[in-house]
Write a protein that holds these residues in place. Structure first.
Motif, PDB file in Angstrom:
ATOM      1  N   LEU A   1       0.817  -1.216   0.000  1.00 19.10           N
ATOM      2  CA  LEU A   1       0.000   0.000   0.000  1.00 19.10           C
ATOM      3  C   LEU A   1       0.851   1.266   0.000  1.00 19.10           C
ATOM      4  N   ASP A   2       2.016   1.235   0.634  1.00 21.68           N
ATOM      5  CA  ASP A   2       2.899   2.411   0.652  1.00 21.68           C
ATOM      6  C   ASP A   2       3.512   2.703  -0.710  1.00 21.68           C
ATOM      7  N   ASP A   3       3.384   1.779  -1.644  1.00 20.11           N
ATOM      8  CA  ASP A   3       3.911   1.975  -2.992  1.00 20.11           C
ATOM      9  C   ASP A   3       2.852   2.512  -3.964  1.00 20.11           C
ATOM     10  N   VAL A   4       1.611   2.646  -3.508  1.00 20.59           N
ATOM     11  CA  VAL A   4       0.524   3.100  -4.376  1.00 20.59           C
ATOM     12  C   VAL A   4       0.714   4.570  -4.722  1.00 20.59           C
ATOM     13  N   ALA A   5       0.647   4.863  -6.019  1.00 21.68           N
ATOM     14  CA  ALA A   5       0.776   6.235  -6.497  1.00 21.68           C
ATOM     15  C   ALA A   5      -0.593   6.864  -6.739  1.00 21.68           C
ATOM     16  N   LYS A   6      -1.622   6.037  -6.976  1.00 22.10           N
ATOM     17  CA  LYS A   6      -2.963   6.536  -7.281  1.00 22.10           C
ATOM     18  C   LYS A   6      -3.960   5.415  -7.054  1.00 22.10           C
ATOM     19  N   SER A   7      -5.093   5.748  -6.451  1.00 30.42           N
ATOM     20  CA  SER A   7      -6.161   4.759  -6.298  1.00 30.42           C
ATOM     21  C   SER A   7      -7.488   5.357  -6.738  1.00 30.42           C
ATOM     22  N   THR A   8      -8.404   4.471  -7.063  1.00 32.85           N
ATOM     23  CA  THR A   8      -9.768   4.866  -7.389  1.00 32.85           C
ATOM     24  C   THR A   8     -10.707   3.985  -6.576  1.00 32.85           C
ATOM     25  N   VAL A   9     -11.637   4.626  -5.866  1.00 32.49           N
ATOM     26  CA  VAL A   9     -12.584   3.938  -4.991  1.00 32.49           C
ATOM     27  C   VAL A   9     -13.979   4.075  -5.605  1.00 32.49           C
ATOM     28  N   TYR A  10     -14.606   2.941  -5.880  1.00 30.51           N
ATOM     29  CA  TYR A  10     -15.948   2.921  -6.446  1.00 30.51           C
ATOM     30  C   TYR A  10     -16.921   2.423  -5.380  1.00 30.51           C
ATOM     31  N   VAL A  11     -18.034   3.142  -5.204  1.00 31.60           N
ATOM     32  CA  VAL A  11     -19.067   2.739  -4.257  1.00 31.60           C
ATOM     33  C   VAL A  11     -20.406   2.726  -4.995  1.00 31.60           C
ATOM     34  N   ALA A  12     -21.086   1.601  -4.969  1.00 26.23           N
ATOM     35  CA  ALA A  12     -22.362   1.474  -5.660  1.00 26.23           C
ATOM     36  C   ALA A  12     -23.452   2.115  -4.806  1.00 26.23           C
ATOM     37  N   SER A  13     -23.486   3.439  -4.865  1.00 26.30           N
ATOM     38  CA  SER A  13     -24.469   4.197  -4.097  1.00 26.30           C
ATOM     39  C   SER A  13     -24.468   5.643  -4.560  1.00 26.30           C
ATOM     40  N   SER A  14     -25.592   6.290  -4.425  1.00 22.91           N
ATOM     41  CA  SER A  14     -25.665   7.728  -4.670  1.00 22.91           C
ATOM     42  C   SER A  14     -25.709   8.490  -3.348  1.00 22.91           C
ATOM     43  N   ARG A  15     -25.616   7.768  -2.254  1.00 20.13           N
ATOM     44  CA  ARG A  15     -25.650   8.397  -0.926  1.00 20.13           C
ATOM     45  C   ARG A  15     -24.242   8.782  -0.489  1.00 20.13           C
ATOM     46  N   ARG A  16     -24.066  10.043  -0.193  1.00 17.30           N
ATOM     47  CA  ARG A  16     -22.754  10.533   0.243  1.00 17.30           C
ATOM     48  C   ARG A  16     -22.279   9.801   1.499  1.00 17.30           C
ATOM     49  N   GLU A  17     -23.203   9.442   2.384  1.00 21.47           N
ATOM     50  CA  GLU A  17     -22.837   8.730   3.617  1.00 21.47           C
ATOM     51  C   GLU A  17     -22.152   7.402   3.306  1.00 21.47           C
ATOM     52  N   ASP A  18     -22.616   6.724   2.267  1.00 19.29           N
ATOM     53  CA  ASP A  18     -22.003   5.456   1.883  1.00 19.29           C
ATOM     54  C   ASP A  18     -20.599   5.678   1.325  1.00 19.29           C
ATOM     55  N   LEU A  19     -20.447   6.721   0.521  1.00 21.15           N
ATOM     56  CA  LEU A  19     -19.124   7.036  -0.019  1.00 21.15           C
ATOM     57  C   LEU A  19     -18.149   7.342   1.108  1.00 21.15           C
ATOM     58  N   VAL A  20     -18.590   8.120   2.079  1.00 19.78           N
ATOM     59  CA  VAL A  20     -17.730   8.480   3.212  1.00 19.78           C
ATOM     60  C   VAL A  20     -17.409   7.243   4.050  1.00 19.78           C
TER      61      VAL A  20
END
Length: 134
Positions: free
Chosen positions: A72-91
């Motif tokens: 994980l310390d070698d990661v230069a960029k990540s993308t997080v996908y959440v199947a929801s339109s609710r901001r609470e779920d994204l957070v």
């Protein structure tokens, strides 16, 4: 070494139709597939639990990165996908992802999406990492 070497992590589900990571020649970058909340049998875990799925996703991402020689310390960029339109779920997902990265606050994108690939899947994380010098 070919221009792209696909990496399969023996301890992750082997039934998925893709490699878990790819290393580019001369072997400095690692591109992961989206890590999913799957157990060793390929079943989605923590159904209905965004944070629970995010925890499994991050554990699976660590395994895929380790199989390619990175962490994980070698990661230069990540993308997080959440199947929801609710901001609470994204957070909720982001809080777990961020905690897994600790002090390594590489750039990341957090997205709410309509659906993900597996039934009952709520979270997926993909990453690009740089291999440590040999």
């Amino acid at each position: 070494m070919p221009p792209v070497s696909l990496v399969r992590a023996a301890s992750l589900d082997g039934t998925v139709p893709y490699a878990y990571a790819a290393v580019t020649a001369p072997g400095s970058l690692v591109f992961t597939a989206g890590a999913c909340p799957l157990d060793e049998a390929g079943d989605v875990v923590a159904v209905g639990d965004v944070a629970g799925q995010a925890a499994v996703v991050m554990a699976n991402l660590e395994v895929a990165l380790a199989a390619a020689g990175a962490g994980l310390d070698d990661v230069a960029k990540s993308t997080v996908y959440v199947a929801s339109s609710r901001r609470e779920d994204l957070v909720a997902a982001w809080d777990v992802v961020r905690a897994a990265f600790g002090d390594h606050d590489a750039p990341s994108t957090l997205l709410g999406v309509a659906a993900l690939g597996f039934p009952d899947q709520l979270v997926e994380v993909e990453a690009v990492a740089a291999l440590p010098p040999a």
